[in-house]
Enzyme design. Sequence first.
Site, PDB file in Angstrom:
ATOM      1  CG  ASP A  49     -14.876   9.008   0.326  1.00 19.88           C
ATOM      2  OD1 ASP A  49     -14.472  10.205   0.311  1.00 19.88           O
ATOM      3  OD2 ASP A  49     -14.429   7.975  -0.493  1.00 19.88           O
ATOM      4  CG  PHE A  71      -2.131   8.603   8.030  1.00 16.85           C
ATOM      5  CD1 PHE A  71      -0.712   8.491   7.962  1.00 16.85           C
ATOM      6  CD2 PHE A  71      -2.471   8.940   9.340  1.00 16.85           C
ATOM      7  CE1 PHE A  71      -0.019   8.609   9.110  1.00 16.85           C
ATOM      8  CE2 PHE A  71      -1.905   8.872  10.408  1.00 16.85           C
ATOM      9  CZ  PHE A  71      -0.519   8.841  10.523  1.00 16.85           C
ATOM     10  CE1 TYR A 139       0.900  11.832  -2.692  1.00 13.97           C
ATOM     11  CE2 TYR A 139       3.381  11.649  -3.477  1.00 13.97           C
ATOM     12  CZ  TYR A 139       2.472  11.509  -2.384  1.00 13.97           C
ATOM     13  OH  TYR A 139       2.551  11.076  -1.190  1.00 13.97           O
ATOM     14  N   GLY A 283      12.338  12.312 -14.807  1.00 14.64           N
ATOM     15  CA  GLY A 283      12.160  13.138 -13.742  1.00 14.64           C
ATOM     16  C   GLY A 283      12.696  12.369 -12.511  1.00 14.64           C
TER      17      GLY A 283
END
Length: 328
Positions: A49, A71, A139, A283
């Site tokens: 991780d 990424f 995000y 949105g």
Amino acid sequence: MILVVGGAGYIGSHFVKELVRSHNVVVLDNLSTGHRWAVDDKAIFVQGDLGDTQVVQQLFDSYQIEAVLHFAAYSLVGESVKDPLKYYENNVVATFNLLKLMKENSINNFIFSSTAATYGIPQVEFIDEQTPTHPINPYGHSKLMVEQMIQDFSKSYGLNYVILRYFNAAGADESGLIGEYHTPETHLIPLVLQHLLGQRESISVYGTNYDTPDGTCIRDYIHVTDIAKAHVVVLDQLLAGKKLNTVYNLGNGNGYSVKQVIDMCQKVTGKKANVQYVGSREGDPAILVANAEKIYNEFGWKAYQDLFRIINSAYKWHSNNVYSNQLE
């Protein structure tokens, strides 16, 4: 040696496939959304991780890392709204710890995968790098926060970076061996192809009253291999000692509507879609198209693959692999 975090994911794995042709590569991925089978055999794979600083430090101790490419972000807009903690913890906190360890280990070359979501709902039709950034979900906020951290680390500690803001990544490697495979799937092209391959009963179109020629949203689709090649181009510049420290958009510069995408999927597959028209989503901007002239003017990179080639490559991947148990 080049470290690719998130190199087992959709875009990361396509980049690794390009990169192993010219560089030694080690991939770090926790396989939460990535897949071991997607990582090229020429790369060293480490399951771990990004948020585990001991794992990252061990990689820095074990290999002479010249550059890091990131990424390893969570990227589902809807999920980020429901669970912002997950997004800030992984996308922001884990990246901060990575940057801190890079500083402590004198690793100065960094390429970050960012997103057009940082622009929010822009007031222009063609979005360049100077378009104001006003993200509208966690995000997008998490990506913009990391961009700011990178810029601050560059000014104070000499980090040499490139930030690449993607528009809509799509398609699959021409080999047909790797491609887009998400659970759940949220992207338009694979959703349509899965439907046409019998995996879904219908395809939903959200909104038909947008201010566009056919009433559906227009987006900029860019082949994932073109994205991968852009990373190789800027990485080589960093490794050659160029001080770039800037942002580049990655897009085709051409927009395609939802209806155009569905029509092209039908053309490629020779099958008719069952389309259900439903209400628009809050949105969703009418048009999001990239102006990617900056990276073309500086390095000659451009997205070469048009919508037909994007969908054709995706169809090859999905038709060969969508039923395979090896994808689990």
